[in-house]
Design a protein around this motif. Sequence first.
Motif, mmCIF file in Angstrom:
data_model
loop_
_atom_site.group_PDB
_atom_site.id
_atom_site.type_symbol
_atom_site.label_atom_id
_atom_site.label_comp_id
_atom_site.label_asym_id
_atom_site.label_seq_id
_atom_site.Cartn_x
_atom_site.Cartn_y
_atom_site.Cartn_z
ATOM 1 N N THR A 381 23.568 8.152 28.160
ATOM 2 C CA THR A 381 22.798 7.511 29.310
ATOM 3 C C THR A 381 22.959 6.326 30.024
ATOM 4 O O THR A 381 22.383 5.961 30.938
ATOM 5 N N SER A 382 24.081 5.753 29.668
ATOM 6 C CA SER A 382 24.684 4.426 30.238
ATOM 7 C C SER A 382 25.476 4.786 31.546
ATOM 8 O O SER A 382 26.185 5.661 31.591
ATOM 9 N N THR A 383 25.257 3.582 32.062
ATOM 10 C CA THR A 383 26.298 3.710 33.348
ATOM 11 C C THR A 383 27.493 2.809 33.371
ATOM 12 O O THR A 383 27.148 1.535 33.025
ATOM 13 N N ARG A 384 28.482 3.058 33.691
ATOM 14 C CA ARG A 384 29.717 2.149 34.036
ATOM 15 C C ARG A 384 29.990 2.068 35.478
ATOM 16 O O ARG A 384 29.678 2.997 36.421
ATOM 17 N N SER A 385 30.827 1.204 35.609
ATOM 18 C CA SER A 385 31.396 0.958 37.008
ATOM 19 C C SER A 385 32.069 2.253 37.742
ATOM 20 O O SER A 385 32.129 2.434 39.096
ATOM 21 N N TYR A 386 32.482 2.960 37.147
ATOM 22 C CA TYR A 386 33.277 4.326 37.607
ATOM 23 C C TYR A 386 32.514 5.487 37.318
ATOM 24 O O TYR A 386 33.032 6.587 37.841
ATOM 25 N N ARG A 387 31.279 5.576 36.885
ATOM 26 C CA ARG A 387 30.541 6.759 36.948
ATOM 27 C C ARG A 387 28.923 6.523 36.261
ATOM 28 O O ARG A 387 28.504 5.417 35.566
ATOM 29 N N ARG A 388 28.093 7.218 36.764
ATOM 30 C CA ARG A 388 26.738 6.963 36.588
ATOM 31 C C ARG A 388 26.289 7.647 35.161
ATOM 32 O O ARG A 388 26.827 8.775 34.749
ATOM 33 N N GLY A 389 25.399 7.164 34.298
ATOM 34 C CA GLY A 389 24.940 7.958 33.213
ATOM 35 C C GLY A 389 24.110 9.073 33.325
ATOM 36 O O GLY A 389 23.531 9.224 34.666
ATOM 37 N N ARG A 390 23.959 9.818 32.462
ATOM 38 C CA ARG A 390 23.015 11.075 32.564
ATOM 39 C C ARG A 390 21.606 10.588 32.461
ATOM 40 O O ARG A 390 21.520 9.805 31.679
ATOM 41 N N PRO A 391 20.613 11.276 32.998
ATOM 42 C CA PRO A 391 19.486 10.994 32.641
ATOM 43 C C PRO A 391 18.970 11.263 31.416
ATOM 44 O O PRO A 391 19.484 12.238 30.543
ATOM 45 N N VAL A 392 17.674 10.741 30.983
ATOM 46 C CA VAL A 392 17.459 10.905 29.651
ATOM 47 C C VAL A 392 17.103 12.259 29.139
ATOM 48 O O VAL A 392 17.531 12.648 28.017
ATOM 49 N N PRO A 393 16.233 12.948 30.024
ATOM 50 C CA PRO A 393 16.103 14.345 29.694
ATOM 51 C C PRO A 393 17.488 15.350 29.439
ATOM 52 O O PRO A 393 17.362 16.030 28.531
ATOM 53 N N ALA A 394 18.443 15.016 29.991
ATOM 54 C CA ALA A 394 19.729 15.782 30.051
ATOM 55 C C ALA A 394 20.326 15.284 28.707
ATOM 56 O O ALA A 394 20.865 16.164 27.881
ATOM 57 N N ALA A 395 20.265 14.040 28.174
ATOM 58 C CA ALA A 395 20.878 13.541 27.377
ATOM 59 C C ALA A 395 20.175 14.132 26.149
ATOM 60 O O ALA A 395 20.699 14.625 24.911
ATOM 61 N N LEU A 396 18.974 14.189 26.170
ATOM 62 C CA LEU A 396 18.003 14.772 24.820
ATOM 63 C C LEU A 396 18.535 16.383 24.761
ATOM 64 O O LEU A 396 18.391 16.718 23.674
ATOM 65 N N GLU A 397 18.601 17.017 25.805
ATOM 66 C CA GLU A 397 18.783 18.406 25.895
ATOM 67 C C GLU A 397 20.401 18.532 25.029
ATOM 68 O O GLU A 397 20.446 19.444 24.226
ATOM 69 N N GLU A 398 21.218 17.626 25.502
ATOM 70 C CA GLU A 398 22.329 17.794 24.815
ATOM 71 C C GLU A 398 22.362 17.429 23.197
ATOM 72 O O GLU A 398 23.039 18.108 22.519
ATOM 73 N N LEU A 399 21.691 16.413 22.939
ATOM 74 C CA LEU A 399 21.517 16.108 21.479
ATOM 75 C C LEU A 399 20.875 17.105 20.646
ATOM 76 O O LEU A 399 21.176 17.422 19.644
ATOM 77 N N LYS A 400 19.865 17.855 21.457
ATOM 78 C CA LYS A 400 19.423 19.083 20.756
ATOM 79 C C LYS A 400 20.454 20.399 20.517
ATOM 80 O O LYS A 400 20.157 20.874 19.519
ATOM 81 N N ARG A 401 21.133 20.355 21.578
ATOM 82 C CA ARG A 401 22.193 21.487 21.396
ATOM 83 C C ARG A 401 22.968 21.342 20.326
ATOM 84 O O ARG A 401 23.480 22.126 19.792
ATOM 85 N N CYS A 402 23.401 19.953 20.100
ATOM 86 C CA CYS A 402 24.252 19.877 19.051
ATOM 87 C C CYS A 402 23.873 19.371 17.693
ATOM 88 O O CYS A 402 24.201 19.035 16.643
ATOM 89 N N ALA A 403 22.246 19.292 17.500
ATOM 90 C CA ALA A 403 21.635 19.366 16.362
ATOM 91 C C ALA A 403 21.974 20.298 15.390
ATOM 92 O O ALA A 403 21.809 21.541 15.667
ATOM 93 N N GLY A 404 22.043 20.017 14.062
ATOM 94 C CA GLY A 404 22.237 20.913 13.242
ATOM 95 C C GLY A 404 23.733 20.912 12.801
ATOM 96 O O GLY A 404 24.362 21.495 11.708
ATOM 97 N N THR A 405 24.648 20.804 13.876
ATOM 98 C CA THR A 405 26.011 20.877 13.722
ATOM 99 C C THR A 405 26.518 19.509 13.563
ATOM 100 O O THR A 405 27.303 19.083 12.580
ATOM 101 N N GLN A 406 26.298 18.685 14.593
ATOM 102 C CA GLN A 406 26.913 17.332 14.622
ATOM 103 C C GLN A 406 25.733 16.389 14.345
ATOM 104 O O GLN A 406 26.052 15.199 13.574
ATOM 105 N N PHE A 407 24.451 16.416 14.568
ATOM 106 C CA PHE A 407 23.710 15.466 14.415
ATOM 107 C C PHE A 407 22.176 16.095 13.594
ATOM 108 O O PHE A 407 22.097 17.316 13.342
#
Length: 486
Positions: A381-407
């Motif tokens: 969700t964080s932004t650096r000078s070379y790219r913008r961060g992802r929106p919070v909902p999109a980041a949560l969806e990615e975390l849910k996708r990886c839940a059970g294997t990575q998280f």
Amino acid sequence: MRATRGAARAYIATVVLGALCCVIPALRSGAGTPWVTVALLTGLYLACELPGRCPFFGSSMPIRAGSFFPLLLAAAFLLPPAAAALVAVPGSLVGRVEQAPFTARRVWRAAQLAVTVWAASSVHGLFGGTATLGGTGPGRLPDLPYAILPACAAALAFSLVLTSLDGSILAVAERLPLRRAWSGLLPRSLGPHLVHGLAGLMMAVLWRGPYGPLSALIVLLPMYISCWVFAQYHREHAAHRATIRALVQAVDIKDTYTRGHSERVGRASVLIARELGMDPGRLEVVRFAGILHDVGKLGVPTRVLRKDGPLTPEERQVIELHPEYGHEIVRGIGFLGEARAAILHHHERLDGSGYPYGLSGREIPEFARVVAVADAFDAMTSTRSYRRGRPVPAALEELKRCAGTQFDPQMVRALARGLERHGWSAVTMAGTADGPGVPGPRTESAETVPGRPGPSGGLDRVPPPQPPADGLGAVPGAQSPADRRR
């Protein structure tokens, strides 16, 4: 008060005028003021405040605002309101003040306490408290069950007036909205002030008892010792915070790409831990774990952390040692407790493909599972000078996708609940001179290994089976080499 502004000076003058109105009746002839009791209590309060200004004792003395409130409340129980207000003035005028403007602060404190003690004594008398304390004559014993109610009412009035004045001067001097200035003052103060009221009642009962004022010192001694213990605790806690701050600043100086990341991971870790129902003591430790999770980067050569271009296999192996470096750095810091295990294992994965030891499932310490989710969330969700961060909902969806294997799915759900309840504010600019937590544009990125997109803060060794996640470092032309180094 950052400065004694005109409005603040006018407000202080108003409260001083109110304090004078409170004490003047005691100075009138024929007022019947019990001067012996006033002198003894005033001298005792003065004696308690003076050591704080003695160079011999310095900052080791446990003198703080509120250290001797029980003595002032005892005066409120023993004396008429005007006489009780006098007791607070000399000690407040000579007591230790730690910030400028010193004179204005002392005058303010004396006036504030005079008005507050006057109010407490008035309420105590209104509830018939004086009669319940008994006296020195035969058969005049304190009526303790009935003495508690007036004492508690007086302590409540003491707390209300003191916090109202505290909030008001803060609003005037700092130009804060009243609601914000008063926010939380009374809830934080009411409990301690009620305890001070009961201690003051005990002093008043002993003072009025057959052994007189000397016996009241029995209460003062343990009260002073308890103040000393609390002062020691707060000094130790301040030293802990200074240690953490120094380590975080050292990491931020070395790895400018992720500056501010540590503070935000600490904040997200607490958000998760609260939703899990952790007690306050563990919340502090999990915050330390989040803040210090990347402290091992101090052991990684700077040329590797800041290298432009792909990492060699040897360089990747060096970076994957940073959890072990971090654990070695903090091993001797006893107050970190469970945080040490989180620093060592925050790159482990639930499926056993993480590092440094390939732990899986519940083998991974709870704090490490919390920090892993917080770390990945802030990276996405964080932004650096070379790219913008992802929106919070999109980041949560990615975390849910990886839940059970990575998280750990429980940690991901807790983060989602916490974000729904409290939201998420991104305020730190990575790669700037600002330290962690300094307001500014937001910053950070998901870290990925070349050919291995994913949300984890890490250099995971086994590619996941999921397809690339756009925006997590797989955006063409948006990935920095530093994203592969966290």
